[in-house]
Write a protein that holds these residues in place. Sequence first.
Motif, mmCIF file in Angstrom:
data_model
loop_
_atom_site.group_PDB
_atom_site.id
_atom_site.type_symbol
_atom_site.label_atom_id
_atom_site.label_comp_id
_atom_site.label_asym_id
_atom_site.label_seq_id
_atom_site.Cartn_x
_atom_site.Cartn_y
_atom_site.Cartn_z
ATOM 1 N N THR A 162 0.838 -1.195 0.000
ATOM 2 C CA THR A 162 0.000 0.000 0.000
ATOM 3 C C THR A 162 0.874 1.248 0.000
ATOM 4 O OG1 THR A 162 -1.751 -1.200 1.170
ATOM 5 C CG2 THR A 162 -1.841 1.217 1.226
ATOM 6 N N ALA A 163 1.938 1.235 0.799
ATOM 7 C CA ALA A 163 2.873 2.373 0.840
ATOM 8 C C ALA A 163 3.501 2.606 -0.529
ATOM 9 C CB ALA A 163 3.957 2.126 1.888
ATOM 10 N N ARG A 164 3.828 1.538 -1.253
ATOM 11 C CA ARG A 164 4.395 1.684 -2.600
ATOM 12 C C ARG A 164 3.391 2.335 -3.544
ATOM 13 N NH1 ARG A 164 6.278 -3.607 -1.284
ATOM 14 N NH2 ARG A 164 8.496 -3.500 -0.774
ATOM 15 N N GLY A 165 2.135 1.918 -3.450
ATOM 16 C CA GLY A 165 1.094 2.526 -4.280
ATOM 17 C C GLY A 165 0.928 4.004 -3.976
ATOM 18 N N LEU A 166 0.902 4.339 -2.688
ATOM 19 C CA LEU A 166 0.801 5.746 -2.301
ATOM 20 C C LEU A 166 1.985 6.542 -2.830
ATOM 21 C CD1 LEU A 166 -0.364 5.233 1.390
ATOM 22 C CD2 LEU A 166 -1.714 6.306 -0.435
ATOM 23 N N ALA A 167 3.188 6.017 -2.644
ATOM 24 C CA ALA A 167 4.400 6.717 -3.086
ATOM 25 C C ALA A 167 4.386 6.949 -4.594
ATOM 26 C CB ALA A 167 5.646 5.937 -2.673
ATOM 27 N N GLY A 168 3.849 6.000 -5.336
ATOM 28 C CA GLY A 168 3.769 6.151 -6.783
ATOM 29 C C GLY A 168 2.925 7.343 -7.201
ATOM 30 N N ALA A 169 1.996 7.730 -6.336
ATOM 31 C CA ALA A 169 1.140 8.890 -6.609
ATOM 32 C C ALA A 169 1.642 10.142 -5.896
ATOM 33 C CB ALA A 169 -0.289 8.585 -6.170
ATOM 34 N N GLY A 170 2.816 10.049 -5.275
ATOM 35 C CA GLY A 170 3.359 11.198 -4.557
ATOM 36 C C GLY A 170 2.740 11.390 -3.181
ATOM 37 N N ALA A 171 2.178 10.327 -2.625
ATOM 38 C CA ALA A 171 1.522 10.397 -1.317
ATOM 39 C C ALA A 171 2.238 9.493 -0.320
ATOM 40 C CB ALA A 171 0.057 9.983 -1.444
ATOM 41 N N SER A 172 1.828 9.617 0.927
ATOM 42 C CA SER A 172 2.334 8.741 1.990
ATOM 43 C C SER A 172 1.180 8.478 2.950
ATOM 44 C CB SER A 172 3.508 9.400 2.720
ATOM 45 O OG SER A 172 3.035 10.473 3.515
ATOM 46 N N PHE A 173 1.447 7.689 3.971
ATOM 47 C CA PHE A 173 0.399 7.411 4.943
ATOM 48 C C PHE A 173 -0.048 8.670 5.685
ATOM 49 C CE2 PHE A 173 1.517 2.890 4.452
ATOM 50 C CZ PHE A 173 0.233 2.363 4.335
ATOM 51 N N SER A 174 0.761 9.714 5.704
ATOM 52 C CA SER A 174 0.329 10.955 6.353
ATOM 53 C C SER A 174 -0.779 11.653 5.558
ATOM 54 C CB SER A 174 1.507 11.901 6.567
ATOM 55 O OG SER A 174 2.024 12.328 5.326
ATOM 56 N N ASP A 175 -0.986 11.258 4.306
ATOM 57 C CA ASP A 175 -2.044 11.819 3.466
ATOM 58 C C ASP A 175 -3.308 10.959 3.455
ATOM 59 O OD1 ASP A 175 -0.335 13.955 2.389
ATOM 60 O OD2 ASP A 175 0.709 12.302 1.374
ATOM 61 N N VAL A 176 -3.261 9.811 4.106
ATOM 62 C CA VAL A 176 -4.367 8.861 4.064
ATOM 63 C C VAL A 176 -5.503 9.319 4.977
ATOM 64 C CG1 VAL A 176 -5.059 6.493 4.664
ATOM 65 C CG2 VAL A 176 -2.964 6.902 3.360
ATOM 66 N N VAL A 177 -6.718 9.277 4.428
ATOM 67 C CA VAL A 177 -7.901 9.637 5.198
ATOM 68 C C VAL A 177 -8.792 8.428 5.477
ATOM 69 C CG1 VAL A 177 -7.925 12.029 4.416
ATOM 70 C CG2 VAL A 177 -9.210 10.311 3.134
ATOM 71 N N ARG A 178 -8.486 7.286 4.886
ATOM 72 C CA ARG A 178 -9.318 6.096 5.083
ATOM 73 C C ARG A 178 -8.548 4.838 4.720
ATOM 74 N NH1 ARG A 178 -13.370 4.387 7.847
ATOM 75 N NH2 ARG A 178 -14.612 2.818 6.829
ATOM 76 N N LEU A 179 -8.595 3.848 5.609
ATOM 77 C CA LEU A 179 -8.065 2.512 5.340
ATOM 78 C C LEU A 179 -9.189 1.499 5.509
ATOM 79 C CD1 LEU A 179 -4.733 2.612 7.377
ATOM 80 C CD2 LEU A 179 -4.926 2.524 4.881
ATOM 81 N N THR A 180 -9.245 0.524 4.615
ATOM 82 C CA THR A 180 -10.195 -0.567 4.749
ATOM 83 C C THR A 180 -9.418 -1.871 4.667
ATOM 84 O OG1 THR A 180 -11.919 0.755 3.693
ATOM 85 C CG2 THR A 180 -12.314 -1.616 3.852
ATOM 86 N N PHE A 181 -9.599 -2.706 5.675
ATOM 87 C CA PHE A 181 -8.948 -4.012 5.735
ATOM 88 C C PHE A 181 -10.016 -5.092 5.588
ATOM 89 C CE2 PHE A 181 -6.336 -1.183 8.272
ATOM 90 C CZ PHE A 181 -5.046 -1.530 7.933
ATOM 91 N N TYR A 182 -9.774 -6.051 4.717
ATOM 92 C CA TYR A 182 -10.616 -7.231 4.575
ATOM 93 C C TYR A 182 -9.785 -8.402 5.073
ATOM 94 C CZ TYR A 182 -13.171 -4.117 1.488
ATOM 95 O OH TYR A 182 -13.857 -3.042 0.979
ATOM 96 N N VAL A 183 -10.320 -9.159 6.022
ATOM 97 C CA VAL A 183 -9.572 -10.269 6.616
ATOM 98 C C VAL A 183 -10.422 -11.531 6.555
ATOM 99 C CG1 VAL A 183 -8.362 -11.106 8.665
ATOM 100 C CG2 VAL A 183 -8.383 -8.664 8.161
ATOM 101 N N THR A 184 -9.834 -12.610 6.044
ATOM 102 C CA THR A 184 -10.563 -13.870 5.941
ATOM 103 C C THR A 184 -10.677 -14.535 7.302
ATOM 104 O OG1 THR A 184 -8.568 -15.144 5.437
ATOM 105 C CG2 THR A 184 -9.810 -14.267 3.561
ATOM 106 N N ASN A 185 -11.740 -15.278 7.462
ATOM 107 C CA ASN A 185 -11.964 -16.067 8.682
ATOM 108 C C ASN A 185 -11.764 -15.252 9.944
ATOM 109 O OD1 ASN A 185 -12.430 -18.511 7.146
ATOM 110 N ND2 ASN A 185 -10.230 -18.485 6.757
ATOM 111 N N TRP A 186 -12.300 -14.046 9.941
ATOM 112 C CA TRP A 186 -12.080 -13.146 11.070
ATOM 113 C C TRP A 186 -12.737 -13.680 12.335
ATOM 114 C CZ3 TRP A 186 -8.774 -9.952 12.620
ATOM 115 C CH2 TRP A 186 -9.019 -9.206 13.782
ATOM 116 N N ALA A 187 -12.022 -13.522 13.426
ATOM 117 C CA ALA A 187 -12.537 -13.790 14.769
ATOM 118 C C ALA A 187 -11.827 -12.815 15.697
ATOM 119 C CB ALA A 187 -12.258 -15.229 15.178
#
Length: 136
Positions: free
Chosen positions: A60-85
């Motif tokens: 995800t950090a690589r994708g952000l960096a490719g657009a000139g962004a970093s995690f300090s510019d992130v306003v939303r994260l969504t995590f999908y996790v299998t077999n969550w408990a």
Amino acid sequence: MGVQLFSPRGMMQPVPYHHVAVASGSRHVHVAGQISRDEAGRPVASGDLRGQVAQALRNTARGLAGAGASFSDVVRLTFYVTNWAPERIGDFMAGVDDVAGELGLPQPLPPASLIGVDYLFEPDVEVEVEATAILD
């Protein structure tokens, strides 16, 4: 561009993320779901939620960096996790903690959702991460 992260008084605490992000800027960056694969597409950390979370966040950090962004510019994260408990939260958060310093992940995280799913697109994939950032 500025991102302000906060949790208004009266919202559930403690949680490992902020409840609200306010951003100014005109360029939206949307990073598609990132999984635990290396740049050649080989699985990383098969069977290890902690390791998969860490690798998915690195991608995800690589994708952000490719657009000139970093995690300090992130306003939303969504995590999908299998077999969550709920008992998996320790491994999940350990994966976040493992790369927080390396990737400049704010602590607490930006507003985030963790969504339990039965499966993702390949059987060894346990986590997928999407990110939205705002830039000027």
